[in-house]
Design a protein around this motif. Structure first.
Motif, short mmCIF file in Angstrom:
data_model
loop_
_atom_site.label_atom_id
_atom_site.label_comp_id
_atom_site.label_asym_id
_atom_site.label_seq_id
_atom_site.Cartn_x
_atom_site.Cartn_y
_atom_site.Cartn_z
N VAL A 35 -46.70 6.25 9.49
CA VAL A 35 -45.35 5.98 9.98
C VAL A 35 -44.40 5.42 8.90
O VAL A 35 -43.76 6.19 8.20
CB VAL A 35 -45.36 5.07 11.23
CG1 VAL A 35 -43.99 5.02 11.87
CG2 VAL A 35 -46.34 5.63 12.25
N GLU A 36 -44.39 4.07 8.73
CA GLU A 36 -43.40 3.49 7.83
C GLU A 36 -43.71 3.76 6.35
O GLU A 36 -42.86 3.52 5.50
CB GLU A 36 -43.29 2.00 8.08
CG GLU A 36 -44.58 1.26 7.79
CD GLU A 36 -44.52 -0.16 8.28
OE1 GLU A 36 -45.30 -0.47 9.18
OE2 GLU A 36 -43.75 -0.95 7.76
N THR B 258 -42.26 9.77 11.48
CA THR B 258 -41.93 8.44 11.97
C THR B 258 -42.20 8.22 13.46
O THR B 258 -42.21 7.09 13.91
CB THR B 258 -40.44 8.15 11.71
OG1 THR B 258 -39.69 9.26 12.22
CG2 THR B 258 -40.16 8.01 10.23
N TYR C 89 -41.20 5.68 4.43
CA TYR C 89 -40.03 5.02 3.84
C TYR C 89 -40.36 4.28 2.54
O TYR C 89 -39.49 3.78 1.86
CB TYR C 89 -39.43 4.02 4.84
CG TYR C 89 -38.94 4.68 6.10
CD1 TYR C 89 -37.87 5.57 6.06
CD2 TYR C 89 -39.54 4.43 7.32
CE1 TYR C 89 -37.41 6.17 7.21
CE2 TYR C 89 -39.08 5.03 8.48
CZ TYR C 89 -38.02 5.89 8.42
OH TYR C 89 -37.57 6.50 9.56
N SER D 114 -38.84 13.66 10.37
CA SER D 114 -39.00 13.45 11.80
C SER D 114 -39.64 14.70 12.43
O SER D 114 -39.16 15.80 12.21
CB SER D 114 -37.61 13.20 12.38
OG SER D 114 -37.65 13.27 13.76
N SER E 52 -41.96 1.66 12.29
CA SER E 52 -41.01 2.76 12.09
C SER E 52 -39.58 2.24 12.16
O SER E 52 -38.72 2.62 11.36
CB SER E 52 -41.25 3.82 13.16
OG SER E 52 -40.28 4.80 13.08
N PRO F 167 -35.39 9.38 8.49
CA PRO F 167 -36.60 10.11 8.04
C PRO F 167 -36.26 11.29 7.12
O PRO F 167 -37.01 11.59 6.20
CB PRO F 167 -37.22 10.60 9.35
CG PRO F 167 -36.65 9.77 10.41
CD PRO F 167 -35.30 9.35 9.96
N THR G 136 -36.86 2.33 9.24
CA THR G 136 -35.58 3.01 9.43
C THR G 136 -34.43 2.07 9.03
O THR G 136 -33.50 2.49 8.33
CB THR G 136 -35.41 3.43 10.91
OG1 THR G 136 -36.53 4.25 11.26
CG2 THR G 136 -34.14 4.21 11.13
#
Lengths: 211, 276
Positions: free
Chosen positions: B221-222, B203, B225, B179, A185, B91, A189
């Motif tokens: 999670v990632e 996230t 992105y 988020s 994460s 997010p 980010t």
């Protein structure tokens, strides 16, 4: 132009914040704290007006066009203006005891009631997730049996090893997985922020193209 | 190797220009950031050439976006989109990118999409994105401003508002991105009760298990992105993901070496990482 200006502003503001985060440069550190951080507060305060307008417009339209359940819009608008006006007019504004009483008697209680629902929803989602339909689901079910049994006194009474196995699962399997999530994460980010900073990510600027 | 002497030698030089941090991780963070930016520049240059870029693996959650839009279109029921519980943060930007893709599809197929916002600043940007999609499809009049709703900045006030919309509108699909916190399970379970196909991506590690349990498709999670690169297959964005993965691999190697050394009683990696 309508897209370029926000991109240039994003780059300049973001670059200054990166410099502020890493380096001891008094001019940059001062500018970031004095102007950039305050501008965020100002923007958010300004946006609160947009939110209020959106609520009022939607619910006034609900009432005027008599949409389904429009009666509830009267209640919402009533409370909205009551809290708004009393917060402005009353002495000591939002710290006035009457304002605080209304806030803690209605809003806080209703909020707590909604939060308490999550325990029931956890149980119902767990019930669905813990059905042994595949190898992964079976592993999840077995782990859940150990963790749940190890967390309640009855589990330890049945077999004294339950708490030990439960703690081992939580400490090593669960913690390491959560840390993997956290690393992923954080990297995501960082990547998203750099993409925004240099203008590769422009999804949020699409609205700048329209009429 | 005496890392204390190295730390003492570096301190006067570093303290003149680098901000200090109580965890003594400033220098490491700076080096890692510089490494990441180097990787970004390398892959940026690579994406401009003809060299083949790394391939992205299939992500079922993102593939299912079209399925969920198709389902809503066939059923004549709306999609409820939740762009996260935070204001403008990484997010939320990722969620807005996905929302742009969904908005293009709903504008094309005349499907209704209700977007529920927790923060008014996100409302202003989100509604503009969707409006642009309708304009691009030449359907200016089909855009419904009333379907962009600021509900409440209060966490559970917002959650109850979304739940009410899900039930009253009998949503065919729910997309939860951005988020999330404790309300994630409430939204997902109510979506399940109304029979909505649910795709979620957020996230925080704490809410991830709830979404796995309650949603049809969950991004890990990632993967949230990754959406913009995956949906656009743009070489530059794929290059950015490669830079991210190389940097993450370096972290993983450090963790493995650190764990190995620590097992044999050496905290060398730990001391090197906390020089300043």
């Amino acid at each position: 132009m309508r897209r370029t200006v926000p991109m240039v502003l994003t780059f300049c503001a973001g670059f200054i914040m990166v410099l502020d985060g890493f380096f001891n440069i008094s001019f940059i550190n001062g500018f970031a704290n004095r102007y950039l951080m305050r501008s965020v507060t100002l923007s958010v305060a300004w946006a609160a007006g947009i939110g209020a307008l959106n609520i009022v417009r939607l619910h006034v339209r609900n009432i005027t066009t008599k949409r389904t359940n429009y009666q509830y819009s009267y209640i919402l608008l009533g409370f909205f203006f009551f809290m708004l006006i009393s917060g402005v007019v009353l002495e000591r504004h939002t710290t006035n005891p009457f304002y605080q009483f209304v806030y803690s008697s209605f809003q806080a209680q209703l909020s707590a009631a909604v939060f308490s629902l999550s325990s029931f929803y956890l149980a119902s989602s767990s019930y669905r997730a813990f059905r042994a339909r595949s190898l992964e689901a079976t592993l999840l079910l077995v782990a859940a049996v150990f963790v749940i049994s190890g967390s309640v006194p009855m589990g330890a009474a049945i077999w004294s090893g339950f708490p030990t196995v439960s703690q081992w699962l939580m400490k090593y399997i669960n913690d390491s997985t959560m840390r993997a999530f956290t690393i992923g994460s954080t990297m995501g980010t960082l990547s998203q922020c750099v993409r925004n900073l240099v203008g590769i990510e422009r999804g949020h600027l699409r609205g700048s193209e329209g009429g | 190797m005496d890392t204390t002497a190295l730390s003492d030698a570096l301190r006067p030089f570093l303290s003149s220009w680098l901000r200090s941090d109580s965890n003594r991780l400033s220098f490491t963070a700076f080096i890692f950031f510089a490494f990441f930016i180097t990787m970004v520049i390398y892959y940026w240059r690579m994406s401009l050439g003809e060299k083949p870029m790394p391939k992205l693996r299939r992500i079922p959650g993102l593939d299912a976006l079209d399925e969920s839009i198709g389902r809503a279109t066939e059923m004549g029921r709306p999609i409820v989109f939740v762009p996260g519980m935070s204001g403008f943060s990484a997010p939320t930007y990722a969620a807005l990118t996905i929302m742009g893709y969904v908005a293009d599809q709903v504008a094309r197929y005349d499907t209704r999409m209700i977007v529920c916002y927790r923060y008014p600043e996100v409302l202003a940007v989100g509604s503009s994105i969707v409006q642009t999609s309708y304009l691009e499809q030449g359907k200016r009049d089909a855009f419904r401003a009333d379907d962009h709703r600021f509900l409440s900045s209060d966490q559970f006030g917002y959650a109850s508002g979304v739940c009410g919309i899900l039930q009253r509108e009998r949503a065919a699909s729910q997309h939860i991105f951005g988020s999330m916190a404790a309300e994630a399970i409430i939204l997902a379970e109510v979506g399940n009760v109304v029979g909505a196909i649910q795709i979620a991506g957020q996230t925080g590690s704490l809410q991830q298990p709830y979404l796995f349990a309650a949603c049809d498709y969950t991004l890990m999670v990632e993967e949230l992105y990754v959406a913009s690169a995956y949906l656009s297959q743009d070489r530059l964005r794929i290059g950015m993901l490669a830079a991210q993965d190389i940097s993450k691999s370096v972290l993983i190697i450090l963790i493995v070496i650190g764990a190995f050394l620590m097992t044999f009683g050496s905290n060398f990696i730990d001391r090197i990482l906390t020089l300043y």
